[in-house]
Scaffold this motif. Structure first.
Motif, PDB file in Angstrom:
ATOM      1  N   THR A 169      47.097  78.877  60.627  1.00 47.83           N
ATOM      2  CA  THR A 169      46.103  79.764  61.228  1.00 47.83           C
ATOM      3  C   THR A 169      45.983  81.070  60.449  1.00 47.83           C
ATOM      4  O   THR A 169      44.893  81.598  60.301  1.00 47.83           O
ATOM      5  CB  THR A 169      46.457  80.076  62.687  1.00 47.83           C
ATOM      6  N   HIS A 170      47.077  81.603  59.970  1.00 46.12           N
ATOM      7  CA  HIS A 170      47.077  82.859  59.230  1.00 46.12           C
ATOM      8  C   HIS A 170      47.546  82.618  57.802  1.00 46.12           C
ATOM      9  O   HIS A 170      48.376  81.749  57.540  1.00 46.12           O
ATOM     10  CB  HIS A 170      48.006  83.884  59.878  1.00 46.12           C
ATOM     11  N   ALA A 199      43.513  91.444  49.452  1.00 46.59           N
ATOM     12  CA  ALA A 199      42.102  91.359  49.070  1.00 46.59           C
ATOM     13  C   ALA A 199      41.279  90.618  50.117  1.00 46.59           C
ATOM     14  O   ALA A 199      40.160  91.033  50.439  1.00 46.59           O
ATOM     15  CB  ALA A 199      41.976  90.662  47.715  1.00 46.59           C
ATOM     16  N   SER A 200      41.807  89.546  50.666  1.00 49.15           N
ATOM     17  CA  SER A 200      41.040  88.801  51.667  1.00 49.15           C
ATOM     18  C   SER A 200      40.958  89.553  52.988  1.00 49.15           C
ATOM     19  O   SER A 200      39.953  89.450  53.687  1.00 49.15           O
ATOM     20  CB  SER A 200      41.667  87.416  51.879  1.00 49.15           C
ATOM     21  N   THR A 201      41.982  90.316  53.321  1.00 49.53           N
ATOM     22  CA  THR A 201      41.926  91.111  54.541  1.00 49.53           C
ATOM     23  C   THR A 201      40.902  92.230  54.407  1.00 49.53           C
ATOM     24  O   THR A 201      40.204  92.546  55.369  1.00 49.53           O
ATOM     25  CB  THR A 201      43.314  91.682  54.861  1.00 49.53           C
ATOM     26  N   ARG A 202      40.805  92.797  53.225  1.00 51.19           N
ATOM     27  CA  ARG A 202      39.806  93.853  53.017  1.00 51.19           C
ATOM     28  C   ARG A 202      38.381  93.310  53.048  1.00 51.19           C
ATOM     29  O   ARG A 202      37.476  93.973  53.557  1.00 51.19           O
ATOM     30  CB  ARG A 202      40.056  94.561  51.697  1.00 51.19           C
ATOM     31  N   THR A 203      38.164  92.126  52.500  1.00 47.40           N
ATOM     32  CA  THR A 203      36.796  91.610  52.440  1.00 47.40           C
ATOM     33  C   THR A 203      36.374  90.917  53.728  1.00 47.40           C
ATOM     34  O   THR A 203      35.240  91.051  54.163  1.00 47.40           O
ATOM     35  CB  THR A 203      36.629  90.631  51.272  1.00 47.40           C
ATOM     36  N   HIS A 204      37.281  90.170  54.362  1.00 46.39           N
ATOM     37  CA  HIS A 204      36.926  89.389  55.552  1.00 46.39           C
ATOM     38  C   HIS A 204      37.348  90.042  56.861  1.00 46.39           C
ATOM     39  O   HIS A 204      36.924  89.605  57.920  1.00 46.39           O
ATOM     40  CB  HIS A 204      37.546  87.995  55.470  1.00 46.39           C
ATOM     41  N   GLY A 205      38.222  91.030  56.816  1.00 46.21           N
ATOM     42  CA  GLY A 205      38.612  91.727  58.028  1.00 46.21           C
ATOM     43  C   GLY A 205      39.842  91.173  58.705  1.00 46.21           C
ATOM     44  O   GLY A 205      40.433  91.831  59.546  1.00 46.21           O
ATOM     45  N   SER A 206      40.262  89.959  58.393  1.00 48.40           N
ATOM     46  CA  SER A 206      41.474  89.388  58.978  1.00 48.40           C
ATOM     47  C   SER A 206      42.054  88.373  57.999  1.00 48.40           C
ATOM     48  O   SER A 206      41.442  88.062  56.977  1.00 48.40           O
ATOM     49  CB  SER A 206      41.180  88.716  60.321  1.00 48.40           C
ATOM     50  N   ASP A 207      43.220  87.846  58.353  1.00 44.59           N
ATOM     51  CA  ASP A 207      43.847  86.853  57.474  1.00 44.59           C
ATOM     52  C   ASP A 207      43.785  85.454  58.077  1.00 44.59           C
ATOM     53  O   ASP A 207      44.546  84.581  57.690  1.00 44.59           O
ATOM     54  CB  ASP A 207      45.285  87.231  57.150  1.00 44.59           C
ATOM     55  N   HIS A 208      42.871  85.226  58.997  1.00 48.08           N
ATOM     56  CA  HIS A 208      42.697  83.883  59.552  1.00 48.08           C
ATOM     57  C   HIS A 208      42.130  82.957  58.479  1.00 48.08           C
ATOM     58  O   HIS A 208      41.161  83.295  57.803  1.00 48.08           O
ATOM     59  CB  HIS A 208      41.758  83.905  60.758  1.00 48.08           C
ATOM     60  N   LEU A 209      42.721  81.807  58.345  1.00 48.05           N
ATOM     61  CA  LEU A 209      42.301  80.896  57.287  1.00 48.05           C
ATOM     62  C   LEU A 209      40.969  80.217  57.595  1.00 48.05           C
ATOM     63  O   LEU A 209      40.274  79.790  56.681  1.00 48.05           O
ATOM     64  CB  LEU A 209      43.383  79.840  57.042  1.00 48.05           C
ATOM     65  N   HIS A 210      40.587  80.141  58.859  1.00 49.16           N
ATOM     66  CA  HIS A 210      39.309  79.480  59.177  1.00 49.16           C
ATOM     67  C   HIS A 210      38.124  80.395  58.868  1.00 49.16           C
ATOM     68  O   HIS A 210      36.986  79.937  58.867  1.00 49.16           O
ATOM     69  CB  HIS A 210      39.267  78.998  60.628  1.00 49.16           C
ATOM     70  N   ASN A 211      38.358  81.687  58.591  1.00 46.93           N
ATOM     71  CA  ASN A 211      37.263  82.593  58.217  1.00 46.93           C
ATOM     72  C   ASN A 211      36.866  82.451  56.766  1.00 46.93           C
ATOM     73  O   ASN A 211      35.785  82.888  56.373  1.00 46.93           O
ATOM     74  CB  ASN A 211      37.658  84.034  58.480  1.00 46.93           C
ATOM     75  N   PHE A 212      37.724  81.865  55.946  1.00 43.99           N
ATOM     76  CA  PHE A 212      37.460  81.770  54.516  1.00 43.99           C
ATOM     77  C   PHE A 212      36.570  80.577  54.234  1.00 43.99           C
ATOM     78  O   PHE A 212      36.878  79.457  54.584  1.00 43.99           O
ATOM     79  CB  PHE A 212      38.742  81.630  53.718  1.00 43.99           C
ATOM     80  N   ASN A 213      35.462  80.828  53.599  1.00 43.20           N
ATOM     81  CA  ASN A 213      34.577  79.755  53.162  1.00 43.20           C
ATOM     82  C   ASN A 213      34.744  79.626  51.653  1.00 43.20           C
ATOM     83  O   ASN A 213      34.383  80.528  50.892  1.00 43.20           O
ATOM     84  CB  ASN A 213      33.120  80.074  53.513  1.00 43.20           C
ATOM     85  N   LEU A 214      35.304  78.507  51.213  1.00 47.91           N
ATOM     86  CA  LEU A 214      35.582  78.346  49.792  1.00 47.91           C
ATOM     87  C   LEU A 214      34.330  78.036  48.984  1.00 47.91           C
ATOM     88  O   LEU A 214      34.357  78.085  47.770  1.00 47.91           O
ATOM     89  CB  LEU A 214      36.610  77.223  49.600  1.00 47.91           C
ATOM     90  N   LEU A 215      33.219  77.712  49.637  1.00 45.81           N
ATOM     91  CA  LEU A 215      31.999  77.405  48.924  1.00 45.81           C
ATOM     92  C   LEU A 215      31.220  78.663  48.552  1.00 45.81           C
ATOM     93  O   LEU A 215      30.349  78.621  47.687  1.00 45.81           O
ATOM     94  CB  LEU A 215      31.123  76.462  49.739  1.00 45.81           C
ATOM     95  N   LYS A 216      31.501  79.784  49.233  1.00 46.29           N
ATOM     96  CA  LYS A 216      30.853  81.050  48.890  1.00 46.29           C
ATOM     97  C   LYS A 216      31.537  81.660  47.678  1.00 46.29           C
ATOM     98  O   LYS A 216      32.711  81.539  47.486  1.00 46.29           O
ATOM     99  CB  LYS A 216      30.980  82.050  50.042  1.00 46.29           C
ATOM    100  N   CYS A 217      30.756  82.367  46.880  1.00 49.35           N
ATOM    101  CA  CYS A 217      31.345  83.065  45.735  1.00 49.35           C
ATOM    102  C   CYS A 217      31.526  84.531  46.052  1.00 49.35           C
ATOM    103  O   CYS A 217      30.923  85.104  46.859  1.00 49.35           O
ATOM    104  CB  CYS A 217      30.476  82.914  44.507  1.00 49.35           C
TER     105      CYS A 217
END
Length: 98
Positions: free
Chosen positions: A24-25, A80-98
């Motif tokens: 989850t995180h 870096a991911s917390t700064r860009t996405h706001g949290s460290d939840h793995l379901h928020n990351f979309n690997l298809l976006k650049c």
């Protein structure tokens, strides 16, 4: 199977199960990876003692240095991911976006 091998095998197995089931995180995934590397380091450090050979101790130190690099890279990705996405939840990351 000796008790020492059972301990290392169970530590590695529990870490890999934790990585497989509790994704989850990002920080929990990184901690599972670090515990896998730690169990592998301890097994490699104890291997020359069990086989009673004075050589092949450089392999454990080399793996420990790669583990430190992996931890630094993982923490940099976490920040870096917390700064860009706001949290460290793995379901928020979309690997298809650049």
């Amino acid at each position: 199977m000796p008790f020492l091998h059972l301990c290392f095998f169970s530590a590695f197995t529990l870490s890999s199960l934790g990585l497989a089931f509790h994704r989850t995180h990002l920080i929990s995934a990184l901690l599972c990876l670090e515990s896998m590397m730690l169990s592998m380091y301890i097994a490699l450090a104890m291997w020359p003692i069990q086989t009673q050979t004075p050589s092949s101790t450089i392999l454990a130190i080399l793996m420990l240095s790669f583990s430190a690099c992996e931890a630094g890279t993982g923490l940099a990705l976490l920040v870096a991911s917390t700064r860009t996405h706001g949290s460290d939840h793995l379901h928020n990351f979309n690997l298809l976006k650049c």
